[in-house]
Design a protein around this motif. Structure first.
Motif, PDB file in Angstrom:
ATOM      1  N   MET A   1      51.218  16.469  16.204  1.00 65.22           N
ATOM      2  CA  MET A   1      51.972  15.319  16.671  1.00 65.22           C
ATOM      3  C   MET A   1      53.273  15.793  17.305  1.00 65.22           C
ATOM      4  SD  MET A   1      50.092  12.789  15.598  1.00 65.22           S
ATOM      5  CE  MET A   1      48.748  12.626  14.485  1.00 65.22           C
ATOM      6  N   ASN A   2      53.245  16.017  18.593  1.00 62.28           N
ATOM      7  CA  ASN A   2      54.429  16.477  19.298  1.00 62.28           C
ATOM      8  C   ASN A   2      54.873  15.459  20.327  1.00 62.28           C
ATOM      9  OD1 ASN A   2      54.654  18.901  17.968  1.00 62.28           O
ATOM     10  ND2 ASN A   2      53.352  19.981  19.405  1.00 62.28           N
ATOM     11  N   ILE A   3      56.166  15.461  20.581  1.00 64.72           N
ATOM     12  CA  ILE A   3      56.711  14.609  21.640  1.00 64.72           C
ATOM     13  C   ILE A   3      57.835  15.388  22.310  1.00 64.72           C
ATOM     14  CG2 ILE A   3      58.402  13.460  20.156  1.00 64.72           C
ATOM     15  CD1 ILE A   3      57.821  10.889  21.782  1.00 64.72           C
ATOM     16  N   SER A   4      57.908  15.230  23.621  1.00 66.73           N
ATOM     17  CA  SER A   4      58.975  15.838  24.402  1.00 66.73           C
ATOM     18  C   SER A   4      59.626  14.717  25.205  1.00 66.73           C
ATOM     19  CB  SER A   4      58.384  16.901  25.330  1.00 66.73           C
ATOM     20  OG  SER A   4      59.372  17.358  26.220  1.00 66.73           O
ATOM     21  N   ILE A   5      60.950  14.640  25.131  1.00 67.42           N
ATOM     22  CA  ILE A   5      61.680  13.571  25.822  1.00 67.42           C
ATOM     23  C   ILE A   5      62.745  14.205  26.692  1.00 67.42           C
ATOM     24  CG2 ILE A   5      63.010  11.454  25.544  1.00 67.42           C
ATOM     25  CD1 ILE A   5      61.887  11.517  22.554  1.00 67.42           C
ATOM     26  N   ASP A   6      62.668  13.927  27.990  1.00 64.39           N
ATOM     27  CA  ASP A   6      63.642  14.455  28.945  1.00 64.39           C
ATOM     28  C   ASP A   6      64.421  13.283  29.525  1.00 64.39           C
ATOM     29  OD1 ASP A   6      64.906  16.392  30.628  1.00 64.39           O
ATOM     30  OD2 ASP A   6      63.617  15.714  32.268  1.00 64.39           O
ATOM     31  N   VAL A   7      65.728  13.331  29.415  1.00 65.72           N
ATOM     32  CA  VAL A   7      66.584  12.249  29.909  1.00 65.72           C
ATOM     33  C   VAL A   7      67.470  12.765  31.030  1.00 65.72           C
ATOM     34  CG1 VAL A   7      68.399  10.596  29.316  1.00 65.72           C
ATOM     35  CG2 VAL A   7      66.611  11.137  27.642  1.00 65.72           C
ATOM     36  N   LYS A   8      67.467  12.037  32.150  1.00 66.28           N
ATOM     37  CA  LYS A   8      68.370  12.339  33.259  1.00 66.28           C
ATOM     38  C   LYS A   8      69.198  11.091  33.516  1.00 66.28           C
ATOM     39  CE  LYS A   8      65.232  15.601  35.396  1.00 66.28           C
ATOM     40  NZ  LYS A   8      64.247  15.817  36.435  1.00 66.28           N
ATOM     41  N   GLU A   9      70.505  11.267  33.490  1.00 69.93           N
ATOM     42  CA  GLU A   9      71.407  10.139  33.720  1.00 69.93           C
ATOM     43  C   GLU A   9      72.275  10.395  34.935  1.00 69.93           C
ATOM     44  OE1 GLU A   9      73.255   7.972  30.219  1.00 69.93           O
ATOM     45  OE2 GLU A   9      72.887   9.976  29.379  1.00 69.93           O
ATOM     46  N   LYS A  10      72.413   9.369  35.740  1.00 68.78           N
ATOM     47  CA  LYS A  10      73.344   9.408  36.864  1.00 68.78           C
ATOM     48  C   LYS A  10      73.925   8.009  36.999  1.00 68.78           C
ATOM     49  CE  LYS A  10      73.965  10.566  41.666  1.00 68.78           C
ATOM     50  NZ  LYS A  10      73.373  10.860  42.952  1.00 68.78           N
ATOM     51  N   ASP A  11      75.216   7.909  36.760  1.00 65.73           N
ATOM     52  CA  ASP A  11      75.899   6.619  36.741  1.00 65.73           C
ATOM     53  C   ASP A  11      75.175   5.695  35.765  1.00 65.73           C
ATOM     54  OD1 ASP A  11      77.769   7.556  38.667  1.00 65.73           O
ATOM     55  OD2 ASP A  11      76.347   7.085  40.262  1.00 65.73           O
ATOM     56  N   LEU A  12      74.671   4.550  36.259  1.00 63.29           N
ATOM     57  CA  LEU A  12      73.993   3.612  35.371  1.00 63.29           C
ATOM     58  C   LEU A  12      72.477   3.772  35.369  1.00 63.29           C
ATOM     59  CD1 LEU A  12      76.084   0.344  35.892  1.00 63.29           C
ATOM     60  CD2 LEU A  12      76.055   1.867  33.914  1.00 63.29           C
ATOM     61  N   LEU A  13      71.966   4.762  36.096  1.00 57.66           N
ATOM     62  CA  LEU A  13      70.524   5.002  36.121  1.00 57.66           C
ATOM     63  C   LEU A  13      70.159   6.010  35.034  1.00 57.66           C
ATOM     64  CD1 LEU A  13      67.722   4.672  37.410  1.00 57.66           C
ATOM     65  CD2 LEU A  13      68.329   6.508  38.985  1.00 57.66           C
ATOM     66  N   ALA A  14      69.218   5.627  34.188  1.00 52.01           N
ATOM     67  CA  ALA A  14      68.721   6.519  33.134  1.00 52.01           C
ATOM     68  C   ALA A  14      67.222   6.684  33.333  1.00 52.01           C
ATOM     69  CB  ALA A  14      69.009   5.935  31.757  1.00 52.01           C
ATOM     70  N   GLU A  15      66.811   7.906  33.655  1.00 54.17           N
ATOM     71  CA  GLU A  15      65.393   8.202  33.839  1.00 54.17           C
ATOM     72  C   GLU A  15      64.917   9.002  32.639  1.00 54.17           C
ATOM     73  OE1 GLU A  15      64.898   8.287  38.632  1.00 54.17           O
ATOM     74  OE2 GLU A  15      65.542  10.152  37.688  1.00 54.17           O
ATOM     75  N   VAL A  16      63.902   8.479  31.972  1.00 58.93           N
ATOM     76  CA  VAL A  16      63.386   9.092  30.758  1.00 58.93           C
ATOM     77  C   VAL A  16      61.927   9.474  30.992  1.00 58.93           C
ATOM     78  CG1 VAL A  16      62.943   8.763  28.295  1.00 58.93           C
ATOM     79  CG2 VAL A  16      64.896   7.615  29.373  1.00 58.93           C
ATOM     80  N   SER A  17      61.611  10.723  30.741  1.00 60.96           N
ATOM     81  CA  SER A  17      60.236  11.202  30.864  1.00 60.96           C
ATOM     82  C   SER A  17      59.750  11.604  29.476  1.00 60.96           C
ATOM     83  CB  SER A  17      60.181  12.396  31.819  1.00 60.96           C
ATOM     84  OG  SER A  17      58.867  12.889  31.908  1.00 60.96           O
ATOM     85  N   VAL A  18      58.621  11.020  29.075  1.00 62.06           N
ATOM     86  CA  VAL A  18      58.089  11.268  27.737  1.00 62.06           C
ATOM     87  C   VAL A  18      56.736  11.958  27.864  1.00 62.06           C
ATOM     88  CG1 VAL A  18      57.473  10.225  25.520  1.00 62.06           C
ATOM     89  CG2 VAL A  18      59.231   9.158  26.933  1.00 62.06           C
ATOM     90  N   GLN A  19      56.529  12.978  27.040  1.00 66.22           N
ATOM     91  CA  GLN A  19      55.249  13.675  27.025  1.00 66.22           C
ATOM     92  C   GLN A  19      54.795  13.848  25.586  1.00 66.22           C
ATOM     93  OE1 GLN A  19      55.353  17.300  29.279  1.00 66.22           O
ATOM     94  NE2 GLN A  19      55.756  16.235  31.185  1.00 66.22           N
ATOM     95  N   GLY A  20      53.481  13.734  25.379  1.00 66.37           N
ATOM     96  CA  GLY A  20      52.919  13.922  24.048  1.00 66.37           C
ATOM     97  C   GLY A  20      52.375  12.638  23.474  1.00 66.37           C
ATOM     98  N   GLU A  21      52.555  12.480  22.159  1.00 68.21           N
ATOM     99  CA  GLU A  21      52.040  11.322  21.451  1.00 68.21           C
ATOM    100  C   GLU A  21      53.186  10.512  20.869  1.00 68.21           C
ATOM    101  OE1 GLU A  21      49.313  12.801  18.520  1.00 68.21           O
ATOM    102  OE2 GLU A  21      47.963  13.622  20.031  1.00 68.21           O
ATOM    103  N   ILE A  22      53.053   9.191  20.977  1.00 66.50           N
ATOM    104  CA  ILE A  22      54.048   8.298  20.391  1.00 66.50           C
ATOM    105  C   ILE A  22      53.358   7.559  19.243  1.00 66.50           C
ATOM    106  CG2 ILE A  22      55.662   6.418  20.774  1.00 66.50           C
ATOM    107  CD1 ILE A  22      55.567   7.106  23.784  1.00 66.50           C
ATOM    108  N   ASP A  23      53.757   7.916  18.028  1.00 66.55           N
ATOM    109  CA  ASP A  23      53.159   7.312  16.845  1.00 66.55           C
ATOM    110  C   ASP A  23      54.234   7.178  15.756  1.00 66.55           C
ATOM    111  OD1 ASP A  23      53.505   9.887  15.818  1.00 66.55           O
ATOM    112  OD2 ASP A  23      51.406  10.427  16.101  1.00 66.55           O
TER     113      ASP A  23
END
Length: 110
Positions: A1-23
């Motif tokens: 059960m692994n998860i990887s979360i990458d967050v990129k923020e610029k001003d008010l924009l938040a881009e979130v990339s999720v990989q793996g399983e969400i449980d």
């Protein structure tokens, strides 16, 4: 059960990339990572789930909570990159009618 979360923020924009399983095991990490972003006034959050191969109701609960918080703070929330299976999960639960979801990755919040 692994998860990887990458967050990129610029001003008010938040881009979130999720990989793996969400449980039940990984959802707390996901929530603790993205919930603080949802508290910013006017945030535009885009969550890319193209790397997620499994999600249960715990994951849905995280996204409902974050969505509500973003809306309460006058922001916009969008989920992109859904597989057919995840798209169906959002449709069956009725969340597809509430949350802006798109199986295609377009980038940015509309």
């Amino acid at each position: 059960m692994n998860i990887s979360i990458d967050v990129k923020e610029k001003d008010l924009l938040a881009e979130v990339s999720v990989q793996g399983e969400i449980d039940a095991y990984t959802a707390p990490k996901l929530r603790s990572t993205i919930f603080p972003l949802s508290e910013k006034d006017g945030v535009q959050m885009v969550v890319d789930l193209s790397g997620v191969n499994y999600m249960d109701s715990t994951g849905l609960g995280v996204f409902v909570g974050v969505f509500k918080n973003v809306k309460a703070n006058n922001g916009q929330f969008k989920i992109v990159g859904l597989t057919e299976r995840l798209q169906r999960l959002f449709e069956i639960t009725g969340l597809a009618d509430i949350i802006d979801i798109n199986s295609q990755i377009e980038g940015g919040v509309q």
